[in-house]
Design an enzyme around this catalytic site. Structure first.
Site, PDB file in Angstrom:
ATOM      1  N   LYS A 196       0.824  -7.128  12.972  1.00  0.00           N
ATOM      2  CA  LYS A 196      -0.380  -6.499  12.529  1.00  0.00           C
ATOM      3  C   LYS A 196      -1.883  -6.708  13.360  1.00  0.00           C
ATOM      4  O   LYS A 196      -2.070  -7.879  13.518  1.00  0.00           O
ATOM      5  CB  LYS A 196      -0.713  -6.569  11.007  1.00  0.00           C
ATOM      6  CG  LYS A 196      -1.512  -5.506  10.553  1.00  0.00           C
ATOM      7  CD  LYS A 196      -1.348  -5.720   8.947  1.00  0.00           C
ATOM      8  CE  LYS A 196      -2.408  -4.653   8.420  1.00  0.00           C
ATOM      9  NZ  LYS A 196      -2.692  -4.444   6.990  1.00  0.00           N
TER      10      LYS A 196
ATOM     11  N   THR B  70       1.837  -3.989   4.482  1.00  0.00           N
ATOM     12  CA  THR B  70       1.886  -4.340   5.852  1.00  0.00           C
ATOM     13  C   THR B  70       1.105  -5.804   6.229  1.00  0.00           C
ATOM     14  O   THR B  70       1.557  -6.260   7.066  1.00  0.00           O
ATOM     15  CB  THR B  70       0.911  -3.355   6.508  1.00  0.00           C
ATOM     16  OG1 THR B  70      -0.400  -3.277   6.037  1.00  0.00           O
ATOM     17  CG2 THR B  70       1.708  -1.876   6.524  1.00  0.00           C
ATOM     18  N   ASP B  71       0.502  -6.287   5.385  1.00  0.00           N
ATOM     19  CA  ASP B  71      -0.252  -7.470   5.696  1.00  0.00           C
ATOM     20  C   ASP B  71       0.513  -8.615   6.036  1.00  0.00           C
ATOM     21  O   ASP B  71       0.364  -9.407   6.966  1.00  0.00           O
ATOM     22  CB  ASP B  71      -1.075  -7.960   4.455  1.00  0.00           C
ATOM     23  CG  ASP B  71      -2.237  -7.308   4.239  1.00  0.00           C
ATOM     24  OD1 ASP B  71      -2.624  -6.445   5.038  1.00  0.00           O
ATOM     25  OD2 ASP B  71      -2.898  -7.228   3.165  1.00  0.00           O
TER      26      ASP B  71
ATOM     27  N   THR C 258       0.839  -1.387  -0.062  1.00  0.00           N
ATOM     28  CA  THR C 258       0.006   0.113   0.109  1.00  0.00           C
ATOM     29  C   THR C 258       0.972   1.269   0.156  1.00  0.00           C
ATOM     30  O   THR C 258       0.466   2.393  -0.604  1.00  0.00           O
ATOM     31  CB  THR C 258      -0.695   0.139   1.376  1.00  0.00           C
ATOM     32  OG1 THR C 258      -1.703  -1.093   1.091  1.00  0.00           O
ATOM     33  CG2 THR C 258      -1.665   1.376   1.352  1.00  0.00           C
TER      34      THR C 258
ATOM     35  N   TYR D 217      -8.279   1.018  -3.747  1.00  0.00           N
ATOM     36  CA  TYR D 217      -7.139   1.391  -4.390  1.00  0.00           C
ATOM     37  C   TYR D 217      -6.091   0.167  -4.876  1.00  0.00           C
ATOM     38  O   TYR D 217      -6.626  -1.061  -4.667  1.00  0.00           O
ATOM     39  CB  TYR D 217      -6.098   2.310  -3.206  1.00  0.00           C
ATOM     40  CG  TYR D 217      -5.634   1.006  -2.216  1.00  0.00           C
ATOM     41  CD1 TYR D 217      -6.347   0.551  -0.953  1.00  0.00           C
ATOM     42  CD2 TYR D 217      -4.259   0.466  -2.280  1.00  0.00           C
ATOM     43  CE1 TYR D 217      -6.035  -0.482  -0.233  1.00  0.00           C
ATOM     44  CE2 TYR D 217      -3.821  -0.291  -1.243  1.00  0.00           C
ATOM     45  CZ  TYR D 217      -4.541  -0.878  -0.438  1.00  0.00           C
ATOM     46  OH  TYR D 217      -4.114  -1.752   0.685  1.00  0.00           O
TER      47      TYR D 217
ATOM     48  N   GLU E 180      -1.888 -28.691  29.595  1.00  0.00           N
ATOM     49  CA  GLU E 180      -3.228 -29.310  29.490  1.00  0.00           C
ATOM     50  C   GLU E 180      -2.720 -30.491  28.502  1.00  0.00           C
ATOM     51  O   GLU E 180      -3.587 -31.624  28.450  1.00  0.00           O
ATOM     52  CB  GLU E 180      -4.362 -28.654  29.086  1.00  0.00           C
ATOM     53  CG  GLU E 180      -5.025 -27.946  30.009  1.00  0.00           C
ATOM     54  CD  GLU E 180      -6.276 -27.195  29.421  1.00  0.00           C
ATOM     55  OE1 GLU E 180      -7.364 -27.943  29.452  1.00  0.00           O
ATOM     56  OE2 GLU E 180      -6.322 -26.083  29.284  1.00  0.00           O
TER      57      GLU E 180
HETATM   58  C1  SIN Z   1      -0.840  -2.973   3.071  1.00  0.00           C
HETATM   59  O1  SIN Z   1       0.402  -2.650   2.535  1.00  0.00           O
HETATM   60  O2  SIN Z   1      -1.016  -2.126   4.142  1.00  0.00           O
HETATM   61  C2  SIN Z   1      -1.981  -3.798   2.724  1.00  0.00           C
HETATM   62  C3  SIN Z   1      -1.670  -4.513   1.344  1.00  0.00           C
HETATM   63  C4  SIN Z   1      -0.134  -5.419   1.444  1.00  0.00           C
HETATM   64  O3  SIN Z   1       0.028  -5.987   2.251  1.00  0.00           O
HETATM   65  O4  SIN Z   1       0.323  -5.327   0.380  1.00  0.00           O
END
Ligand code: SIN
Length: 334
Positions: A170, A97-98, A20, A31, A291
């Site tokens: 995340k 970020t994913d 992103t 997007y 457990e």
């Molecule tokens: C992001 O970058 O925030 C989401 C999409 C991705 O991980 O490429």
């Protein structure tokens, strides 16, 4: 703003993979990730020229949901080549970020370096109102040129925070403060290009890691299976039938499983499939023999790793051994 440095500016290798941070907003909230080149991202932040001489390389152009072993291998090779160059102060990687936490942890296990390797991304596309990418990139470069960042392993910089690769996860679908480091807290803060570091990382990484990527063989298949109320054996047996050499169970609570799923895991372990119990809770430690009788069943406890990080470590661990006791030692060391 940081003061211009005296003398020649440090050199940074900036490796881009998309995400992103390189996204272009379309209609409404829509997007396209990875639409912009790394040259365009750097050109949008002229302030970077205060910090460093930046050499860019577009390693991939994808949303990080499409991250693959092939890209990980390329990234690891390009980062290693950069840190081997004595003229390069550090490496910065732009990434979606994913799955950034998985790439960061993977690199922290296979990159042999004391030099900073810093991942950064953004929650908002590059042309969105109040995009977060430019400051995240500025802070990431500032961290990568800082001598205090050396020997801290692979770092993730976002939202003015510095996280260790092992700890970061995340936690939110859309908010800027999505990255958290759980009970081990932050590596530091980055205030408009001024990094502040706190305690050092607690586990082995980078220069002290024993893992290398096998050159000719693909990494072993490891699947994550999410546990839930009323779970049966089907997904566990399907993963084994698909060729999984390791299973990471995102268990309920303290890494637990209902009886049918537990029996399927025991059968898998008996066949030589490595079974790691982690937790779907998002926090805490999964210990052995609470457990579930891990000793008797031949299971491995994930310790502090979440399921996606446990998968990365198990994948690399299986390139060294299939012995559950030896694999357990990796989970206590890394
Ligand atoms: C992001 O970058 O925030 C989401 C999409 C991705 O991980 O490429």
């Amino acid at each position: 703003m940081p003061r211009p440095l005296a003398g020649p500016l440090p050199r940074i290798r900036l490796l881009a993979t998309g995400g992103t941070i390189a996204g272009a907003q379309t209609a409404g909230r829509g997007y396209r990730a990875a639409a912009l080149s790394i040259e365009a991202l750097v050109a949008a932040v002229p302030q970077l020229a205060i910090l460093a001489q930046i050499e860019v390389e577009q390693v991939a152009k994808l949303g990080s949901q499409d991250m693959t072993e092939a890209v990980w291998r390329k990234l690891a090779a390009r980062a290693q080549a950069a840190v081997a160059d004595p003229a390069i102060a550090g490496v910065v990687i732009t990434h979606g970020t994913d799955t950034m936490e998985e790439t960061a942890y993977f690199l922290s296990l296979v990159a042999r370096t004391e030099n900073p390797v810093v991942l950064d991304g953004a929650m908002r596309p590059a042309n969105a109102m109040s995009a977060d990418g430019p400051m995240n990139l500025f802070n990431a470069i500032a961290v990568a040129i800082t001598p205090a960042a050396r020997s801290r392993g692979v770092l993730v910089v976002a939202n003015d925070e510095i996280h260790f690769a092992r700890e970061v996860t995340k936690t939110n679908t859309t908010q800027l403060g999505t990255f958290h480091s759980g009970q081990r807290v932050l590596a530091g803060l980055a205030n408009a290009g001024r990094p502040h570091f706190y305690a050092p990382p607690v586990r082995r990484h980078t220069a002290a890691s024993e893992f290398t990527l096998p050159a000719r063989t693909a990494l072993p298949r490891v699947d994550i299976i999410f546990a839930h109320a009323g779970m049966d054996r089907a997904l566990i047996e399907a993963a084994v039938a698909a060729g999984a050499r390791g299973l990471v169970i995102a268990g309920v609570g303290d890494g637990n499983l209902g009886a049918p799923a537990l029996a399927a895991c025991a059968a898998a372990a008996k066949k030589g499939v490595a079974v790691v119990r982690s937790s779907r809770t998002g926090g805490g430690v999964v210990e052995r023999n609470i457990e579930i009788d891990d000793d008797r069943l031949g299971f491995i406890a994930a310790d502090e790793l979440n399921p996606e990080k446990a998968r990365v470590l198990l994948t690399l661990g299986l390139t060294r051994t299939r012995d559950p006791r030896a694999l357990q030692e990796f989970f206590l060391a890394y």
